[in-house]
Design an enzyme around this catalytic site. Structure first.
Site, PDB file in Angstrom:
ATOM      1  N   ARG A 107     -18.868  34.398 -32.634  1.00 26.18           N
ATOM      2  CA  ARG A 107     -18.820  34.825 -31.232  1.00 26.18           C
ATOM      3  C   ARG A 107     -20.122  34.464 -30.551  1.00 26.18           C
ATOM      4  O   ARG A 107     -21.196  34.780 -31.064  1.00 26.18           O
ATOM      5  CB  ARG A 107     -18.638  36.345 -31.147  1.00 26.18           C
ATOM      6  CG  ARG A 107     -17.227  36.790 -31.356  1.00 26.18           C
ATOM      7  CD  ARG A 107     -17.044  38.239 -30.990  1.00 26.18           C
ATOM      8  NE  ARG A 107     -18.028  39.124 -31.616  1.00 26.18           N
ATOM      9  CZ  ARG A 107     -18.207  40.385 -31.282  1.00 26.18           C
ATOM     10  NH1 ARG A 107     -17.494  40.923 -30.327  1.00 26.18           N
ATOM     11  NH2 ARG A 107     -19.094  41.125 -31.901  1.00 26.18           N
ATOM     12  N   THR A 111     -21.113  35.099 -24.039  1.00 23.17           N
ATOM     13  CA  THR A 111     -19.762  34.982 -23.448  1.00 23.17           C
ATOM     14  C   THR A 111     -18.723  35.741 -24.274  1.00 23.17           C
ATOM     15  O   THR A 111     -17.625  36.000 -23.804  1.00 23.17           O
ATOM     16  CB  THR A 111     -19.321  33.506 -23.388  1.00 23.17           C
ATOM     17  OG1 THR A 111     -19.209  33.026 -24.740  1.00 23.17           O
ATOM     18  CG2 THR A 111     -20.307  32.650 -22.629  1.00 23.17           C
ATOM     19  N   ASP A 203     -21.836  45.716 -37.876  1.00 25.80           N
ATOM     20  CA  ASP A 203     -21.648  44.266 -37.991  1.00 25.80           C
ATOM     21  C   ASP A 203     -21.306  43.929 -39.447  1.00 25.80           C
ATOM     22  O   ASP A 203     -22.142  44.100 -40.342  1.00 25.80           O
ATOM     23  CB  ASP A 203     -22.933  43.543 -37.565  1.00 25.80           C
ATOM     24  CG  ASP A 203     -22.721  42.041 -37.499  1.00 25.80           C
ATOM     25  OD1 ASP A 203     -22.847  41.482 -36.401  1.00 25.80           O
ATOM     26  OD2 ASP A 203     -22.419  41.420 -38.554  1.00 25.80           O
ATOM     27  N   ASP A 206     -23.605  41.322 -41.239  1.00 21.21           N
ATOM     28  CA  ASP A 206     -24.925  41.876 -41.558  1.00 21.21           C
ATOM     29  C   ASP A 206     -24.854  42.851 -42.723  1.00 21.21           C
ATOM     30  O   ASP A 206     -25.720  42.856 -43.602  1.00 21.21           O
ATOM     31  CB  ASP A 206     -25.501  42.604 -40.331  1.00 21.21           C
ATOM     32  CG  ASP A 206     -26.029  41.631 -39.278  1.00 21.21           C
ATOM     33  OD1 ASP A 206     -26.168  40.427 -39.598  1.00 21.21           O
ATOM     34  OD2 ASP A 206     -26.288  42.074 -38.155  1.00 21.21           O
TER      35      ASP A 206
HETATM   36  N1  URA Z   1     -17.514  42.069 -35.687  1.00 23.03           N
HETATM   37  C1  URA Z   1     -18.149  42.967 -36.467  1.00 23.03           C
HETATM   38  O1  URA Z   1     -18.764  42.617 -37.465  1.00 23.03           O
HETATM   39  N2  URA Z   1     -18.074  44.266 -36.117  1.00 23.03           N
HETATM   40  C2  URA Z   1     -17.398  44.699 -35.041  1.00 23.03           C
HETATM   41  O2  URA Z   1     -17.365  45.895 -34.799  1.00 23.03           O
HETATM   42  C3  URA Z   1     -16.745  43.736 -34.247  1.00 23.03           C
HETATM   43  C4  URA Z   1     -16.823  42.429 -34.588  1.00 23.03           C
END
Ligand code: URA
Length: 212
Positions: A107, A111, A203, A206
């Site tokens: 992503r 944007t 995330d 991560d």
């Molecule tokens: N990607 C992620 O890693 N966590 C989210 O909450 C949304 C997209």
């Protein structure tokens, strides 16, 4: 909330249990990765239950037996990098001889649109069954774009496995790809302004790889 026909939340005690641990911010990377693998196996068990079967014959030590087999070489796991890679490990425990086609979509942080930086899929897409793996169905942009690309190659047997989904992603995906079924472990509440799933798990990349 209206759940589309091609969207299934898998209600299973062990998935609930593992999701509790996965969501916990005190769960470290090693355990998080193991739990993602295990949750994927449970979701994958359900997602693969209707794979097409072929009749075959084997010799048992006693006699001939009629059996059913899955054409595993026609199954292609499609982890969306990078968080999907940990799910591929779980699926490969279920289908060790599946092919793996990697897709790099991320992503754009401003944007929020998917950017494709890698796309390596086995040829003859028409005869394959693709299992797209992405732990988080958030806006749906990445996984919609991945399925678009697979369909462009001629794929018509595609299913998706996500660990946690947001209603926004569910709606966007299911409207765009009504012929593709999504299996998920949880349908969460909403996306926050940074497009993270709430309550979610943070995330996923991560937490998997300790890059936070
Ligand atoms: N990607 C992620 O890693 N966590 C989210 O909450 C949304 C997209």
């Amino acid at each position: 909330m209206n759940i589309p026909d091609n969207f299934q939340v898998i209600d299973h005690a062990l998935i609930h249990h593992k999701l509790g641990l996965i969501r916990d911010k005190n769960t470290g990377s090693k355990e998080f990765r193991e739990l993602v693998t295990e949750a994927t196996m449970l979701l994958g068990y359900e997602a693969t239950k209707d794979l097409s079967l072929k009749d075959a014959e084997v010799q048992t030590p006693i006699t001939t037996a009629q059996v059913k087999t899955v054409e595993v070489a026609d199954i292609v796991l499609v982890p969306i990098m990078r968080a999907g890679l940990s799910m591929a490990e779980g699926m490969l425990k279920l289908i060790p001889n599946a092919r793996v086609g990697c897709v790099g979509m991320e992503r754009d942080h401003e944007t929020h649109q998917p950017v494709d930086y890698y796309f390596k899929i086995p040829n003859q897409a028409q005869k394959r069954t693709f299992i797209v793996l992405d732990p988080m169905l958030a806006t749906g942009g990445t996984i919609i774009a991945t399925v678009d690309r697979l369909k462009d190659l001629g794929a018509d047997k595609i299913l998706c496995v996500c660990i946690i989904s947001a209603p926004e992603g569910m709606e966007a995906f299911c409207e765009q790809h009504q012929d593709v079924k999504v299996y998920t472990g949880a349908l969460d509440d909403h996306l926050n302004s940074s497009k993270y799933i709430v309550p979610g798990l943070g995330d996923a990349g991560d937490r998997l790889y300790g890059t936070d």
